[in-house]
Motif scaffolding. Sequence first.
Motif, mmCIF file in Angstrom:
data_model
loop_
_atom_site.group_PDB
_atom_site.id
_atom_site.type_symbol
_atom_site.label_atom_id
_atom_site.label_comp_id
_atom_site.label_asym_id
_atom_site.label_seq_id
_atom_site.Cartn_x
_atom_site.Cartn_y
_atom_site.Cartn_z
ATOM 1 N N ASP A 17 -23.718 21.046 -8.625
ATOM 2 C CA ASP A 17 -25.227 20.629 -8.988
ATOM 3 C C ASP A 17 -25.178 21.706 -10.239
ATOM 4 N N VAL A 18 -26.428 22.190 -10.344
ATOM 5 C CA VAL A 18 -26.420 23.367 -11.248
ATOM 6 C C VAL A 18 -27.806 23.921 -11.342
ATOM 7 N N ASP A 61 -46.261 27.519 -0.446
ATOM 8 C CA ASP A 61 -45.996 28.737 -0.414
ATOM 9 C C ASP A 61 -45.682 28.850 -2.572
ATOM 10 N N GLU A 63 -41.897 28.690 -3.582
ATOM 11 C CA GLU A 63 -41.323 28.124 -3.658
ATOM 12 C C GLU A 63 -41.979 25.940 -4.223
ATOM 13 N N SER A 64 -42.676 26.612 -2.858
ATOM 14 C CA SER A 64 -43.149 24.345 -2.729
ATOM 15 C C SER A 64 -44.156 24.084 -4.106
ATOM 16 N N TYR A 67 -40.926 23.625 -6.957
ATOM 17 C CA TYR A 67 -40.419 22.627 -6.590
ATOM 18 C C TYR A 67 -41.502 21.432 -7.682
ATOM 19 N N ASN A 68 -42.205 21.099 -7.256
ATOM 20 C CA ASN A 68 -43.711 20.543 -7.030
ATOM 21 C C ASN A 68 -43.833 20.927 -9.245
ATOM 22 N N GLU A 71 -40.861 19.497 -10.900
ATOM 23 C CA GLU A 71 -40.647 17.741 -10.786
ATOM 24 C C GLU A 71 -42.125 17.136 -11.322
ATOM 25 N N LYS A 120 -31.476 14.504 -11.098
ATOM 26 C CA LYS A 120 -32.056 13.406 -10.171
ATOM 27 C C LYS A 120 -33.165 14.197 -9.327
ATOM 28 N N ALA A 121 -33.276 14.983 -9.340
ATOM 29 C CA ALA A 121 -34.453 15.987 -8.492
ATOM 30 C C ALA A 121 -34.363 17.464 -8.476
ATOM 31 N N ILE A 122 -35.423 18.158 -7.799
ATOM 32 C CA ILE A 122 -35.726 19.694 -7.546
ATOM 33 C C ILE A 122 -34.770 19.752 -6.185
ATOM 34 N N THR A 123 -33.936 20.699 -5.888
ATOM 35 C CA THR A 123 -33.913 20.828 -4.197
ATOM 36 C C THR A 123 -34.481 22.140 -3.594
ATOM 37 N N TYR A 124 -34.348 22.577 -2.566
ATOM 38 C CA TYR A 124 -34.877 23.665 -1.573
ATOM 39 C C TYR A 124 -34.115 24.728 -1.471
ATOM 40 N N ASN A 125 -32.254 23.942 -2.423
ATOM 41 C CA ASN A 125 -31.422 24.629 -2.273
ATOM 42 C C ASN A 125 -31.256 26.454 -2.030
ATOM 43 N N ASP A 145 -30.272 18.445 -8.382
ATOM 44 C CA ASP A 145 -29.529 18.047 -8.083
ATOM 45 C C ASP A 145 -29.025 17.216 -9.501
ATOM 46 N N TYR B 95 -30.114 12.606 -2.544
ATOM 47 C CA TYR B 95 -31.385 11.904 -3.320
ATOM 48 C C TYR B 95 -31.076 10.697 -4.422
ATOM 49 N N ARG B 191 -41.763 6.340 -11.517
ATOM 50 C CA ARG B 191 -40.569 6.523 -12.285
ATOM 51 C C ARG B 191 -39.661 5.421 -12.410
ATOM 52 N N HIS B 243 -34.489 8.521 -5.988
ATOM 53 C CA HIS B 243 -34.872 10.442 -6.268
ATOM 54 C C HIS B 243 -36.208 10.710 -5.528
ATOM 55 N N ARG B 264 -33.344 24.595 4.642
ATOM 56 C CA ARG B 264 -34.579 24.466 4.222
ATOM 57 C C ARG B 264 -34.591 22.474 4.245
ATOM 58 N N GLU B 265 -32.978 22.509 3.119
ATOM 59 C CA GLU B 265 -32.710 20.900 2.662
ATOM 60 C C GLU B 265 -32.836 19.635 3.790
ATOM 61 N N ARG B 411 -20.682 22.946 -12.645
ATOM 62 C CA ARG B 411 -20.786 21.629 -13.612
ATOM 63 C C ARG B 411 -21.612 23.638 -14.706
#
Lengths: 146, 480
Positions: A17-18, A61, A63-64, A67-68, A71, A120-125, A145, B95, B191, B243, B264-265, B411
Amino acid sequence: MSQSSKKNHIFLKHTADVKFQAFGKTPEKCFENAACALKEILTSQRIKTIKTKKISCKGKDFESLLYNFLEEFLFLLNSKNFIFSKIKKIDIEIQKKQYKITAEIQGDSSKNYQIKTDIKAITYNDMFVKFDDKTKKYACQVVVDV
Amino acid sequence: MNKNPKMTKETNTSWTLERESDMNAEVRIFADDNLIKKMQEDATIKQSKNMAKLLGVLEPVVVLADAHQGYGACIGGVSAMDLEKGVISPGQIGYDIDCSVRLLKTNLKLADIKGKEKILVENLFKAVPSGVGRGGKITVSRKELDEVLKKGASWAVEKGYGLKEDLPKLEDKGCLVPCNSEDVSERAKKRGIGQLGTLGSGNHFLEVGVVDEIYNENTAKVFGLEKNQITIMIHCGSRGLGHQVASDYIKLMEEEYGYPEFDRELVNAPINSELGKKYFSAMNCAANFAFANKQIITHLVRENLKKIFPKIKIDVVYEVCHNIAKMENYEIKDKKFNSKKEKRVLVMRKGATRSFGPGRKEIPEEYRKVGQPVLIPGSMGTASYVLVGTKKAEEISWGSTVHGAGRVKSRTVSSKQSKGAEIKQALSKKGIEVMSESLEGLAEEAPDAYKDIDDVVKVVDEAGISKKVARLKPLIVIKG
C-alpha cells in the motif's frame, strides 16, 4: 526527521500500500497537507479550481477525525466524480472528546484528469497524529489501501 | 513479549509458528526457504501472530506462500473461527471485499489472433473502462442497485448481461447469502452506483492469454481447457461499494466493541452478535456487487470480441473469491478421543483462494469429480495458473491456497511515466500488448514488483493444497 520536517508531506516505503506522513504547525495545516498527499497518490496533474464544496466530519480522537476527513475525498471522487485542488478554509473544533472538522474545498470534475491510482480505503494501520516537540509541528502518518 | 517466536520447519514447504501465551492457535506457513525469508522481511509474521490472537480462532491460522504484509491480517492469511465463540473481522477479509478472478475460455486458437493483437487491445480497452474518477457506462437506479446486492450475477443475467449457463460456474453460483441490502450504508451505495462494469485500478486487469502448458490432461479436459486455446481472465472486486462497507463496519465495530490493543485494524465483532451478522450480510452484498460487476464485464467482452470474431464462443470456466468470509463444513480432529467430527466454521480468506477437493457439494456438478478450479493470476507479463483444489487442503489449510504472486516491492508515488513506457515497450517485445489508463499506474505493477509466480505455485503444488492443471501465457493486458 529534520530533513523531512521541512516538507509538507513525505512518502514512506510500504510493500502493498502507500504510506505517508504530513506535517503542519497547526492540526488544521497538518490535515490539509495529508489531503494534499492523498491527491498526489491519485494524480500528478494540476487540478483546476472550478467548483467549491463544503465538507464536515466528526471523530472521537484525532486519528478517527483524520480517517473520516480523508475518506470524504474518496467518497467525493467515487460518488460525485470530484477531485480537489486546494483547501480554502479548514477548521477543527474539539469539545468534550467530540472532534469536528469543517472545510471548504475547491476542485474540478475528475473526468477531466487522469487518475493514476484508485485509493480503495484509508486505514488505521500505523496511523498517528501527534505533536512533535523537536520540530514544534503536528505530524500525522497514514497508510492507504490501493 | 518474545520478538522471535519459535519457527519450526515441518516439511520443505511448511513451517509452524509456535503458539505463544497471547495466541489462541499456532500458525502454519506454506513457504520454501526463499519465500519464508521474504515474509520475514516485512510484517507478515507479526500480522499472522495477531490473527492468532482473535477470539474463537481455530488451529491453525494459515499463511500461504504468496503472503505479504497487509493491514490487520497479512494478505495471504486464512483464519477459521468457531461459530459460537468466534469473531468476524473486516481486517481479516480486506477492504476490497471479494476482489476475485473469473476465467473465460474461447473457441479461438493462438493462430486465430496472431496479427490482431493491437486491434484487440485497443478494442477491449475501450469496451471495459477502469471507471476510476469517471464511473462506468452502466447506470442503475437506487432501487435496482438493491437488486444487484441481493441477486449478484443473476441480476446481470436477468438484465441481458450474459447467459444463464454462466451462473452455475461461479463460486456459490454468483450470489452469497444472507444479503440484506439495508445493511449496506447509503454512503457505500453512492460510491458504488456509478461503478458497475468497471475494472478499477491497482492490480486489477483484464487479460487475454493462451494455454501454453497442460500439467494434468484429465482435469484440464474436465475444465474445458486445451493447449493453444485462447482464454480471458478478469480480475477485479467490489469497487468503492465494498471498500466503503469495510470502512463503515470497522467504525461501527470500534464504537461497539473497542479495538484490540495489538492492532486497530483487527477490530471485530462476535459472529453471533447483531453487528457481526449485519457485517456478514453487508459483506455478502458487496460480493454480489462484485459478481454482477464481472458478469457485466464478461458481457462487454463477448459483445466486443464478436465484432472481430463473429463466430466466437466464450464460456465461463469459473470464478473464485479472494477476499471473503464463508461458512463451511470441515472434519475436525478431536485429539482427546482421537476421532473426527464434522463442524461448521467461518473461514475468513484475505488474499486467498478456496481450494476444495473432489466431491464437495459447493463445486459445480461438472467439476465435482475432479475438484474445484483454482485460478491464480500472475503479475503483469508473467504466466497465470489454473490449479485444482484438493482434499489435503481441506485437511491442512482450511480448504485454501494462494491467490497470486504477492508483492515484494514497495509502491512509490513519484512520477514514473517513463518507467511505465519502458515496461510497455519491453512487454511488447515479448509479445504482450499492454494498455493502461495511466503509464504511472503501469510502472507500479511492474512484473519485478512481485514474487515469482512460478515459485509460489510450485510450493502449493508440492504441499498438495492445490495441484497444477494448466499454465496461461499472457498476450494482451488491459490495466485499470
